[in-house]
Design an enzyme around this catalytic site. Structure first.
Site, PDB file in Angstrom:
ATOM      1  N   ARG A 295       0.844  -1.198   0.000  1.00 32.58           N
ATOM      2  CA  ARG A 295       0.000   0.000   0.000  1.00 32.58           C
ATOM      3  C   ARG A 295       0.879   1.248   0.000  1.00 32.58           C
ATOM      4  O   ARG A 295       1.962   1.265   0.563  1.00 32.58           O
ATOM      5  CB  ARG A 295      -0.887   0.003   1.247  1.00 32.58           C
ATOM      6  CG  ARG A 295      -1.856  -1.149   1.284  1.00 32.58           C
ATOM      7  CD  ARG A 295      -3.292  -0.657   1.333  1.00 32.58           C
ATOM      8  NE  ARG A 295      -4.221  -1.722   1.006  1.00 32.58           N
ATOM      9  CZ  ARG A 295      -4.717  -1.923  -0.213  1.00 32.58           C
ATOM     10  NH1 ARG A 295      -4.408  -1.138  -1.215  1.00 32.58           N
ATOM     11  NH2 ARG A 295      -5.554  -2.922  -0.446  1.00 32.58           N
ATOM     12  N   CYS A 296       0.373   2.296  -0.675  1.00 32.14           N
ATOM     13  CA  CYS A 296       1.086   3.559  -0.652  1.00 32.14           C
ATOM     14  C   CYS A 296       1.189   4.052   0.781  1.00 32.14           C
ATOM     15  O   CYS A 296       0.255   3.888   1.537  1.00 32.14           O
ATOM     16  CB  CYS A 296       0.364   4.599  -1.518  1.00 32.14           C
ATOM     17  SG  CYS A 296       1.009   4.609  -3.202  1.00 32.14           S
ATOM     18  N   PRO A 297       2.327   4.638   1.183  1.00 30.87           N
ATOM     19  CA  PRO A 297       3.417   5.101   0.328  1.00 30.87           C
ATOM     20  C   PRO A 297       4.539   4.097   0.053  1.00 30.87           C
ATOM     21  O   PRO A 297       5.588   4.489  -0.456  1.00 30.87           O
ATOM     22  CB  PRO A 297       3.966   6.267   1.148  1.00 30.87           C
ATOM     23  CG  PRO A 297       3.778   5.852   2.581  1.00 30.87           C
ATOM     24  CD  PRO A 297       2.506   5.037   2.596  1.00 30.87           C
TER      25      PRO A 297
END
Lengths: 91, 419
Positions: A26-28
């Site tokens: 998942r970002c970041p």
């Protein structure tokens, strides 16, 4: 980090020589992986970031803009079943 | 007299820039539960999410109390107490109509702003179906507009999303192309964006729509009660809790003469009646907000400027987004590189700051905010700060003092300080 042959793969005219597999992250995290790896490759090298988190589609180009690196574009990676984002080390 | 309920007390009081919020005996704002002096206690809560819901305005609380006593009866009946309730409701409608510059009979209360958007768009699309089936909207509209557009497309209609630039401003030339193409039933452009605060060029938008003969729905949820109401709309929507009214009250205003078909005979969907006391409280809060809007904007806008400048100067690798000039007076958004938005929200919450975020990890769908995506700005580590009438300068001071340390700690934790 794996080195695979993606010659001829869209969208960059220069084939990506390195694939950063960020699938499932998942970002970041994909952006962090890119920021960590890009300075370690020679200038001019293209890295393809594989990321299935939808936020990567906006965050990787935005990171390139903020860090003045070259974002080449995105495409479905022909080998891996995930979007690939190509970035060329500019400096 | 019903109007006195709405106009009385705080409603007619012009709050100046020097006014402090109502305070309790402990010196805390009255709406905030005081904390004792135990050092283990969390710091005093600071609410920075007015764009979701502003704290209830004292004028609304007062009007609500009065209307609960006076307007509890069913306004549809024909006896005395019912007439009183009906008069209160009519007075509330008149206040809202005056605030947005239309006639009372053009105003309908709805159960909320999202509901008003949906009904407004469907009414226009149905009313104009002989002219076309295309809905033109900006890419940064509220999700209720986008969901209605998606449903319209699923039902066989067409929708055109007009892009915005890096600051969130509508691409006027693309908008012109979209509305002048044949078959456009309606256009929807918000007055101000709920996530980044950018004001849209509504004068130009309205002129283009008028020229093309396309009715324009303006979602004024974030601007009503804060900045002047835009002209040139065919349908205007708003939400009371954004201006300090109670939750559960939206506004749908449809100008007389606009082709608007509220009823779908195949699927009747009448507007559920909004309780009279809530409508009265919403109107009282709006009147009060309008009366002090200019002073509040003059007080809050420099605080937003200070947040924009200070955050950019004191937090490394941060992107302050949205139009720095043509913006809401009370809203600012920024994104912190390499920081997880959800972790940042929790860290700020632990320090007593209630903020919102457009980062994907904070959304139920795990998709990043469509607004940040449309603007092409960093979506992770995103924080939206929205101020209101109870915001004190000292709240902003403490936020600005603590934010750099909070972001630095999260980056250290994630091991990204060398990037």
């Amino acid at each position: 980090v794996s080195t695979v042959d993606t010659s001829g793969a869209e969208p960059g005219s220069t084939p990506a020589v390195e694939v950063l597999d960020c699938r499932g992250m998942r970002c970041p995290l994909p952006v962090i992986m890119l920021a960590r790896r890009l300075p370690q490759v020679p200038i001019g090298t293209v890295i393809r970031v594989l990321a299935d988190d939808p936020a990567a589609a906006v965050d990787i180009p935005a990171w390139c803009r903020l860090r003045e690196q070259e974002y080449l574009g995105s495409a479905a990676d022909p080998i891996h079943d995930a979007p690939g984002y190509d970035v060329r080390r500019r400096h | 007299v019903p109007v006195a309920v709405i106009g009385g007390g705080y409603g007619d009081r012009v709050v100046t820039a020097h006014d402090e919020p109502v305070r309790s005996a402990t010196g805390q704002p009255a709406t905030v539960r005081p904390v004792d002096g135990d050092p283990g206690d969390p710091p005093r809560p600071v609410y920075f999410d007015a764009a979701s819901a502003a704290p209830l305005h004292p004028a609304a609380r007062q009007a609500l109390q009065a209307a609960l006593d006076d307007g509890w009866a069913d306004p549809e009946k024909l006896y005395g107490v019912s007439r009183r309730a009906r008069h209160l409701l009519e007075a509330a409608r008149a206040v809202v109509a005056e605030a947005i510059g239309c006639r009372p009979e053009e105003v309908t209360f709805t159960p909320g702003g999202a509901d008003a958007n949906r009904r407004g768009l469907l009414g226009l699309l149905r009313g104009r179906r002989r002219f076309g089936d295309t809905l033109v909207h900006s890419a940064v509209e509220h999700s209720s507009v986008l969901h209605t557009a998606a449903a319209h497309v699923a039902a066989g209609g067409r929708a055109v999303s007009v892009p915005v630039d890096r600051l969130g401003r509508l691409d006027l030339s693309a908008f012109r192309d979209a509305v002048t193409t044949g078959g456009v039933a309606a256009a929807a452009v918000m007055s101000a964006n709920h996530e980044v605060g950018t004001l849209q060029p509504l004068d130009e938008v309205a002129a283009l729509c008028a020229e093309a003969g396309v009715p324009l729905l303006v979602d004024a949820a974030q601007s009503l009660g804060r900045v002047p109401v835009p002209a040139g709309w065919s349908v205007l929507t708003a939400s009371a809790r954004k201006w300090g009214g109670p939750a559960g009250v939206g506004v749908l205003a449809v100008r007389a003469g606009v082709r608007f078909d509220a009823a779908n005979p195949a699927r009747p969907d009448p507007v559920p009646p909004v309780p009279v006391p809530l409508a009265v409280a919403a109107a009282a809060a709006l009147r009060a907000a309008m009366a002090s809007a200019e002073a509040e904007a003059a007080r809050l806008s420099p605080l937003v400027d200070r947040i924009r400048t200070t955050v950019a100067a004191t937090v490394p690798d941060v992107e302050v987004v949205g139009d720095p000039v043509h913006r809401l007076p009370n809203l600012v958004t920024f994104s912190c590189l390499y920081v997880d938005g959800e972790a940042l929200l929790h860290a700020l919450d632990r320090r007593g700051f209630a903020v919102s975020s457009g980062s994907s990890c904070t959304s139920s769908t795990l998709d990043p905010s469509h607004v940040l995506v449309a603007m092409g700005v960093l979506s992770h580590g995103n924080v939206r700060v929205s101020l209101h009438r109870e915001t004190m300068e000292s709240d902003v001071d403490r936020f600005l003092a603590e934010l750099p340390g909070i972001v630095a700690a999260l980056r250290a934790q994630a091991g990204v300080t060398d990037l």
